[in-house]
Design a protein around this motif. Sequence first.
Motif, PDB file in Angstrom:
ATOM      1  N   LEU A  37      59.021   3.434 -27.417  1.00  0.00           N
ATOM      2  CA  LEU A  37      58.523   2.134 -27.877  1.00  0.00           C
ATOM      3  C   LEU A  37      57.672   1.442 -26.816  1.00  0.00           C
ATOM      4  O   LEU A  37      56.646   0.841 -27.133  1.00  0.00           O
ATOM      5  CB  LEU A  37      59.683   1.235 -28.303  1.00  0.00           C
ATOM      6  CG  LEU A  37      60.297   1.560 -29.652  1.00  0.00           C
ATOM      7  CD1 LEU A  37      61.523   0.703 -29.915  1.00  0.00           C
ATOM      8  CD2 LEU A  37      59.286   1.399 -30.776  1.00  0.00           C
ATOM      9  N   MET A  38      58.076   1.537 -25.553  1.00  0.00           N
ATOM     10  CA  MET A  38      57.295   0.895 -24.498  1.00  0.00           C
ATOM     11  C   MET A  38      55.931   1.572 -24.358  1.00  0.00           C
ATOM     12  O   MET A  38      54.920   0.896 -24.145  1.00  0.00           O
ATOM     13  CB  MET A  38      58.056   0.899 -23.171  1.00  0.00           C
ATOM     14  CG  MET A  38      57.391   0.058 -22.105  1.00  0.00           C
ATOM     15  SD  MET A  38      56.928  -1.643 -22.579  1.00  0.00           S
ATOM     16  CE  MET A  38      58.496  -2.390 -22.884  1.00  0.00           C
ATOM     17  N   ALA A  39      55.880   2.892 -24.500  1.00  0.00           N
ATOM     18  CA  ALA A  39      54.585   3.590 -24.480  1.00  0.00           C
ATOM     19  C   ALA A  39      53.720   3.106 -25.639  1.00  0.00           C
ATOM     20  O   ALA A  39      52.509   2.911 -25.481  1.00  0.00           O
ATOM     21  CB  ALA A  39      54.789   5.103 -24.549  1.00  0.00           C
ATOM     22  N   THR A  40      54.336   2.872 -26.784  1.00  0.00           N
ATOM     23  CA  THR A  40      53.603   2.346 -27.943  1.00  0.00           C
ATOM     24  C   THR A  40      53.057   0.956 -27.639  1.00  0.00           C
ATOM     25  O   THR A  40      51.893   0.664 -27.920  1.00  0.00           O
ATOM     26  CB  THR A  40      54.520   2.297 -29.185  1.00  0.00           C
ATOM     27  OG1 THR A  40      55.023   3.612 -29.439  1.00  0.00           O
ATOM     28  CG2 THR A  40      53.768   1.788 -30.400  1.00  0.00           C
ATOM     29  N   TYR A  41      53.876   0.094 -27.047  1.00  0.00           N
ATOM     30  CA  TYR A  41      53.421  -1.252 -26.680  1.00  0.00           C
ATOM     31  C   TYR A  41      52.232  -1.196 -25.717  1.00  0.00           C
ATOM     32  O   TYR A  41      51.269  -1.947 -25.863  1.00  0.00           O
ATOM     33  CB  TYR A  41      54.549  -2.054 -26.008  1.00  0.00           C
ATOM     34  CG  TYR A  41      55.641  -2.528 -26.927  1.00  0.00           C
ATOM     35  CD1 TYR A  41      55.357  -3.193 -28.106  1.00  0.00           C
ATOM     36  CD2 TYR A  41      56.979  -2.335 -26.595  1.00  0.00           C
ATOM     37  CE1 TYR A  41      56.372  -3.650 -28.945  1.00  0.00           C
ATOM     38  CE2 TYR A  41      58.001  -2.787 -27.424  1.00  0.00           C
ATOM     39  CZ  TYR A  41      57.690  -3.439 -28.588  1.00  0.00           C
ATOM     40  OH  TYR A  41      58.678  -3.887 -29.409  1.00  0.00           O
TER      41      TYR A  41
END
Length: 168
Positions: free
Chosen positions: A43-47
């Motif tokens: 999710l952080m990579a997506t953000y």
Amino acid sequence: SWLSLLYNFLTEVPSLPPASLPGQDTLEVLVSCMGAKDEDVFLMATYVILALNSHYGYTGAEPRSEAPETGEEDMRASQYNQPNPIVQVLDKDRAMGELFSEAVLHLLNGQSYPYDDPVLLGQLLYMVRAVFSTRATSEFFHTTDLRVIVDILIRQIRDLSPEDEFRG
């Protein structure tokens, strides 16, 4: 984590000069982080990808000239026809592109009025527009995904206050 730090930086900086934006190799490493088994890293990579994307233009539009929260200036039509490097990387790695589209759908579905994070909402919408700016990447979203997006939009409009200009 370094992804969290990068996300905060990219979200706070109104606009980065094109020469300071990462190249294809760096973007490939960032997209590969989405393959992490840890959901928080995914999710952080997506953000980070969403925040970084807001600093790029997309085919048919100028690069962003204002901070992410303004939105309207982001979507101006123009003669800008440089391909969006993030969209190119996602197109090159179709498996990660489909994972990314699922993450975007998940995050978009998690938004509700009144918005806790209007910047994230703007980044999500900007990314959806960038993905749909090319024929090849517009296929990341399957027909059922498109139905979900329409359902999300209908729910979002329905949840707006009666005085909101979008309901009229």
